[in-house]
Enzyme design. Sequence first.
Site, short mmCIF file in Angstrom:
data_model
loop_
_atom_site.label_atom_id
_atom_site.label_comp_id
_atom_site.label_asym_id
_atom_site.label_seq_id
_atom_site.Cartn_x
_atom_site.Cartn_y
_atom_site.Cartn_z
N ASP A 95 0.32 -1.61 -0.31
CA ASP A 95 -0.23 0.12 -0.16
C ASP A 95 0.65 1.25 -0.28
O ASP A 95 0.45 1.87 0.03
CB ASP A 95 -0.79 -0.40 0.93
CG ASP A 95 -0.40 -0.30 2.75
OD1 ASP A 95 1.04 -0.28 2.61
OD2 ASP A 95 -0.69 -0.24 3.08
N GLU A 117 -0.46 -8.81 -1.49
CA GLU A 117 -1.05 -8.52 -0.04
C GLU A 117 -2.16 -7.47 -0.94
O GLU A 117 -2.19 -6.64 0.19
CB GLU A 117 -0.12 -7.64 0.33
CG GLU A 117 -0.27 -7.19 2.17
CD GLU A 117 0.87 -6.64 3.09
OE1 GLU A 117 0.69 -5.41 2.68
OE2 GLU A 117 1.30 -7.11 3.75
N GLU A 131 -2.45 4.94 2.73
CA GLU A 131 -2.62 3.24 2.31
C GLU A 131 -3.77 2.96 1.95
O GLU A 131 -3.71 1.92 0.79
CB GLU A 131 -1.73 2.78 2.75
CG GLU A 131 -0.23 2.81 3.84
CD GLU A 131 -0.27 4.55 4.66
OE1 GLU A 131 -0.63 5.34 4.99
OE2 GLU A 131 1.21 4.88 4.58
N HIS A 212 5.13 5.02 13.10
CA HIS A 212 5.64 6.28 12.10
C HIS A 212 4.65 6.74 11.11
O HIS A 212 4.33 7.04 10.42
CB HIS A 212 6.05 5.42 11.05
CG HIS A 212 6.12 4.04 10.11
ND1 HIS A 212 4.93 3.40 9.33
CD2 HIS A 212 6.17 2.89 10.38
CE1 HIS A 212 4.67 3.01 9.02
NE2 HIS A 212 5.11 1.71 9.12
N ARG A 214 1.40 8.06 9.47
CA ARG A 214 1.01 9.69 9.56
C ARG A 214 -0.30 9.90 10.03
O ARG A 214 0.37 11.18 10.34
CB ARG A 214 0.94 9.59 7.25
CG ARG A 214 2.44 9.91 7.02
CD ARG A 214 1.50 10.14 5.26
NE ARG A 214 2.98 10.78 4.39
CZ ARG A 214 3.86 9.34 4.69
NH1 ARG A 214 4.09 8.62 4.46
NH2 ARG A 214 5.54 10.24 3.38
N HIS A 244 12.35 5.58 13.47
CA HIS A 244 12.26 5.72 12.02
C HIS A 244 12.95 6.88 11.39
O HIS A 244 12.48 7.62 12.65
CB HIS A 244 10.06 5.54 12.12
CG HIS A 244 10.12 5.41 10.30
ND1 HIS A 244 10.49 6.55 9.62
CD2 HIS A 244 9.33 4.49 9.56
CE1 HIS A 244 9.88 5.28 8.24
NE2 HIS A 244 9.41 4.73 8.43
#
Length: 377
Positions: A95, A117, A131, A212, A214, A244
């Site tokens: 994604d 996936e 994503e 991590h 967003r 990260h």
Amino acid sequence: MRILSVFGTRPEAIKMAPVIKALAAESGLQPITCVTGQHRQMLDQVLELFGIKPDHDLSVMTPNQTLNGLSGRVIEGLDAILADEKPDYVLTHGDTTTAMAASLAAFHRNIPVGHVEAGLRTYDLSKPWPEEFNRRTIDVLATKLFAPTETSAANLRSERLNGEILVTGNTVIDALMETVERIRTTPELKAQLDARFSFLDPSRKLLLVTGHRRESFGDGFLNICKALANLSRRDNLQIVYPVHLNPNVSDPVHELLGKNPNISLIDPQEYLSFVYLLNRADIVLTDSGGVQEEAPSLGKPVLVMRDVTERPEAVAAGGVRLVGARTTRIVSEVEQLLDDADHYASFARILNPYGDGHASTRIAAALAGRSSAAFAA
Ligand code: UD1
Ligand code: UDP
């Protein structure tokens, strides 16, 4: 058949490494590899570990890159490779912006796309952002949909997509099993890892943290850091946090927790070291997709710092709990696992809803036109 795999971030590389190996082992398939370099250091760590030498590297990463800048660079860079290589198939994973832009570039050139996936959904475009959009977009145009689980396949069926659906298991379990076995059967490696992490105190519980997303930038990360600062006051707990490299994560985390003597902020770990840490952890606190899939296989309780997940299987099976990015909830959930042995035992069971270690061979067989039994949890 020439199959071009395109990926660019750490998790895509971990999850595509076993696929590339399986493609190479399948007669009649010729794998070609293009990395976008959406991640640089975190991608290269994985390429080195799995011995992948990409045929093409678009080197698109810039510091604090924008999604639009990144998408443009991937589409434009890959277009030239597609024109030159003329692959029969393009394989993308998951994604990320790399996966979405690469799939679109292949679609624009009428090259069929296989999506590894496929079918994970929250049906909320804001979580995970961007994503959820990326994954749905790829599934609309893909001709082969490699769904890791029956749940993800059911999502795809309900959307009446054009692609052919196959339930394969998640390739991350292939990578994890191979890596666990490599550590177990190589005493020198195990000794190196023991020495690298000699700062771990076996008399204290280990909380392993990653984050991590967003949608947690800003207040979410402030809340997470406050929770960790609070938990760090407990004598029976040690906190290890590989941070990260996204500056929206690393800047606030280092600023707020950098001087805390009970929290070890460490660099992103190469996969072998991270798997070793996962194996040593007592509790995992994360917002990562991949870690949510791996930790239950190792019997580690996972608290997920998100409100929704596109990976509901381990939540339903009882190894994973959603706690959001909220300070008091994170603290109370970690404390319950530390203080209530029965509660801990009910979470810490080995669960394998995501794969059996053979996802990649199923994918390679399907691309070669051979049938294989679907993954069943
Ligand atoms: C990306 C993916 C996310 C995936 C995550 C895995 C998108 C939109 N996001 O998020 O889906 O879960 O990777 O980790 O595709 N950086 C470095 N070196 C690195 C990696 C990142 O310096 O090796 C820094 C750079 O400043 C870069 C920034 O992090 O611009 C953001 O990287 P990016 O790939 O855009 O986003 P991630 O947050 O890593
Ligand atoms: N991982 C790693 N080193 C670390 C942290 C994570 O190798 O320091 C691995 C982890 O085992 C998993 C993958 O990276 O396989 C997850 O990547 P990330 O959390 O960045 O992305 P997501 O899975 O959320 O897309």
